[in-house]
Design an enzyme around this catalytic site. Structure first.
Site, mmCIF file in Angstrom:
data_model
loop_
_atom_site.group_PDB
_atom_site.id
_atom_site.type_symbol
_atom_site.label_atom_id
_atom_site.label_comp_id
_atom_site.label_asym_id
_atom_site.label_seq_id
_atom_site.Cartn_x
_atom_site.Cartn_y
_atom_site.Cartn_z
ATOM 1 C CB SER A 1 13.091 13.531 -16.486
ATOM 2 O OG SER A 1 13.146 15.022 -16.952
ATOM 3 C CG HIS B 1 11.533 9.305 -16.726
ATOM 4 N ND1 HIS B 1 12.391 8.596 -16.235
ATOM 5 C CD2 HIS B 1 11.575 10.192 -18.029
ATOM 6 C CE1 HIS B 1 13.190 9.854 -16.359
ATOM 7 N NE2 HIS B 1 12.910 10.332 -17.468
ATOM 8 C CD GLU C 1 12.936 6.328 -13.194
ATOM 9 O OE1 GLU C 1 13.146 6.109 -12.289
ATOM 10 O OE2 GLU C 1 12.235 7.433 -13.675
ATOM 11 C CG ASN D 1 17.223 11.156 -14.002
ATOM 12 O OD1 ASN D 1 17.978 10.505 -14.473
ATOM 13 N ND2 ASN D 1 16.550 11.206 -14.742
#
Ligand code: T1G
Length: 703
Positions: A429, A450, A462, A500
């Protein structure tokens, strides 16, 4: 993919009816020009004629079937909705459909729906006009009324004809949750009269015709659907909906209204109310946005051209049996893959397998089939302490702890073990894919995939090509993500990737609102009110304060001060107030089943501003200010991501935010929200916030 159908078949009607030698009138759906059968204008016109033709033929009975494997009827043609200009037009569209369906419902001979594949929305409503509903127990068979997910309600009698079939509580559950059920469950709840093997479907449907018209047997549960008793379940449902949707979604309330009208005043009045409410909702902004999201998801749900197809990934392997590794193994096994799950510690393997088992327990509803499926799933996961079985894997996903050196070593080792054409994926991540792959001989087959935590709940994945990842590997990774039922978005190998990077500063800003004096509950309530699925401070607790701080640090190194974690987080870390996992963070969590949480009052002593006792006092942000500070922080970062091509298009950005963070779907996604508000307006407000709070709000150049 969208090649025109050959003209021979193109001339075939999407639905046709004929009387057979045994005196049964068959109405068969099979649209030669579409992947799924839908109730288009043409189909409705044909059905209107067929209702009359069937009556005239005076057959022994009538059966609806589909010749398209996996699809009975996917409901109304959703593309027609945007052409509805006024509520009246919407109402009339529904009225006309109801009238046609009503003619099938009132045929003097027995009718049956022989359902195989998806039977959704108007498809189920048509089946509900029949005396009998027989469903084939194939994996594709799903029955349901998903309309509220599109911001509308069933408009062809679904709010009226479902209750007598399955009772009020079950009907409300199906309509309000958009849940779909398989053939067995449909049989159990009385929605289908029988679930049978596909080979027997038409025979069984015919056999039911011999039973004549359906005679409704009175059941105890009918009492609950009769006024005044029905008032209670209806008002409970209303309360439940309001608590969940905070008034952002009018459709579920409208559905309850239509159901209630029918129960109180009969079918005719119920249908009229249903059509009226359908018309209003069909032209609403909420519905327009939800329909957009539906098509957005469908658009990106296709494997890219040239990607591996079909059952291209029968075997997988997962390295690292932590929470993520266990969750990923569970997901792969749920989609029929055989999975090797590797860890160096036997205890971890044991733990991961019990995570999988717990997940099974949570997800299964206890039926024999569920238990059987869970067992098959468990049998597909083979734990290992070495690389046994890795040589046959089509894809290997590394999910060891976030440590660059370790991940590098894992990749380099795997390369020597796996097949030449196997994909090597890393589920990181926060680490650069290119760096993880830097010691590989063939980095072109490496890629970031991800998953978000918890894997079984979060739809988004992702896909991150590194510097040397080949285009083919990226395409295959996207196809793989689709094959395991997730929503893939390709993003660039930049710190924090996409989601994120946008989410972290948002949470940090919410924490700063607290530091500035706003109460914990007020902050979370403000963003729930905006339409986020969870308040940002509760989210911080869920993710873990330590995890958030660590990612913030990585982002700060890459992007500078605007990503800095508020000092409060370090204080919280020191006290081990890490959130849900330590029982205390922004909230304190009760033990036991209820897990009741209340704001952590001891935090007040840690913040700079006085205890949040002056919600409207100087310096203490109110609701609007909280929302703008948090949401515009995301808009600003999203603008940078688009400019830097972290994600190719704003559509993909919206898809990622809706499916990766639950960003208010009725607003159509983050970027759609920003453009609806107006980019100049966003920019002006950011500039204003920057003068008040500092340069972290400085509008991105592209704004
Ligand atoms: N209308 C128009 N197009 C539709 C459609 C629909 N109802 N359903 C599917 N499509 C398109 C879809 O966009 C895609 O197009 C292709 O068909 C399917 O591709 C009055 C108001 C049925 C489970 O909400 O959930 O009835 O992108 O084979 O992944 O009361 O599509 O290829 O050009 O990849 O196997 C309620 C929505 C309508 C069902 C198939 N019905 N559809 O999934 O699909 S409202 C729904 C789905 C209603 C009445 C009310 C899924 C699917 P393209 P595919 P799939």
């Amino acid at each position: 993919m969208n090649a025109p159908a050959p003209s021979r078949t193109a001339s075939r009607a999407p639905v046709a009816g004929a009387l057979d030698d045994a005196g049964v009138f068959w109405i068969r759906f099979d649209d030669p020009e579409r992947k799924v059968n839908v109730l288009s204008t043409e189909v409705m016109n044909l059905l209107s004629d067929l209702a009359d033709a069937a009556r005239q033929a005076a057959p022994r009975g009538l059966v609806f079937v589909s010749a398209k494997p996996g699809v009975f009827l996917a409901g109304a043609d959703i593309t027609l909705f945007e052409k509805i200009a006024t509520p009246e037009e919407g109402r009339e569209l529904a009225r006309r459909g109801q009238e046609i369906f009503g003619r099938f419902a009132s045929l003097p001979f027995p009718t049956a729906a022989a359902v195989e594949g998806v039977c959704l929305g108007g498809g189920l409503e048509l089946a509900l006009t029949c005396d009998w509903l027989i469903a084939a127990s194939t994996p594709k068979t799903r029955l349901g009324l998903p309309e509220v997910q599109l911001g509308i309600i069933p408009g062809l009698g679904g709010t009226q004809r479902l209750v007598p079939r399955i009772g009020l509580p079950a009907a409300l559950d199906l309509i309000l949750t958009s849940r779909t059920v398989d053939a067995r469950r449909a049989e159990k709840m009385g929605l289908a009269d029988e679930a049978c093997p596909l080979e027997l479907l038409e025979k069984r449907a015919q056999a039911y015709l011999a039973r004549g018209k359906r005679v409704r047997k009175r059941k105890w549960r009918d009492l609950a659907a009769r006024p005044p008793l029905s008032a209670l379940p209806l008002s409970l449902a209303r309360k439940g909906v309001l608590a969940k949707t905070r008034g952002h979604y009018p459709a579920p309330l409208a559905a309850i209204d239509a159901v209630g009208t029918g129960l109180a005043r009969g079918l005719a009045a119920g249908l009229a109310r249903e059509a009226e409410l359908f018309g209003k909702l069909a032209v609403s902004e909420v519905s327009r946005q939800l329909v957009l999201i539906f098509f957005l998801k469908e658009r990106f749900a296709k494997p890219p051209e040239g990607a591996r197809t079909g059952q291209a990934f029968p075997k997988g392997a997962v390295v690292g049996a932590g929470i993520m590794g266990g969750g990923i193994a569970h997901l792969l096994a749920s989609h029929g893959m055989r999975v090797r799950l590797k860890d160096i510690a036997p205890e971890s393997l044991g733990k991961a397998l019990s995570v999988v088992r717990d997940l099974d327990k949570k997800l299964a509803r206890g039926s024999v089939e569920d238990r059987l499926r869970a067992r098959q799933r468990m049998e597909r996961i083979l734990p290992t302490l070495d690389n046994t079985g890795f040589d046959t894997a089509d894809i290997v996903i590394e999910a060891v702890v976030e440590n660059l050196g370790l991940k590098r070593r894992v990749f380099a080792e795997l390369e020597g073990v796996v097949r030449q054409d196997a994909i090597l994926a890393t589920n990181t991540s926060s680490l650069p894919i290119s760096a993880i792959a830097s010691e590989m001989k063939n980095p072109e087959r490496s890629v970031g995939i991800h998953f978000f935590n918890p894997v079984h709940k979060m739809p988004l994945v992702e896909v991150i090509p590194g510097e040397k990842t080949s285009a083919q590997t990226t395409r295959d990774a996207v196809a793989f993500v689709l094959a395991v039922g997730k929503v893939p978005v390709v993003v660039a190998d930049r710190p924090g990737f996409l989601v994120n990077r946008i989410l972290l500063p948002y949470v940090a800003e919410a924490i700063r609102c607290f530091v500035d004096g706003a109460p914990i509950r007020a902050i979370d309530a403000a963003l729930l009110g905006f339409g986020m699925p969870m308040g940002p401070l509760e989210l911080a607790d869920t993710v873990g304060i330590d995890v958030g701080a660590k990612v913030s640090h990585i982002l700060e190194e890459a992007f500078g001060e605007r990503m800095r974690a508020p000092g409060l987080m370090a204080d919280m870390e020191q006290r081990k107030w890490l959130g849900a996992k330590t029982g205390i963070g922004f909230y304190t969590y009760g033990s036991g089943k209820e897990k009741k949480k209340s704001p952590n009052a001891a935090l007040d002593a840690l913040r700079a501003a006085p205890v949040g006792a002056h919600p409207s006092g100087p310096g203490t942000p109110g609701t609007e200010e909280i929302v703008d500070r948090c949401i515009l922080t995301m808009v600003n970062e999203a603008a940078r991501c688009l400019a830097e091509k972290v994600v190719a298009t704003s559509d993909e950005l919206d898809l990622a935010m809706v499916f990766g963070t639950g960003f208010a779907p009725f607003r159509g996604g983050l970027w759609r929200y920003a453009t609806a508000r107006g980019l100049p307006a966003c920019r002006a407000r950011l500039a204003e916030l920057a003068t008040r709070y500092g340069s972290r709000f400085a509008p991105a150049d592209v704004l």
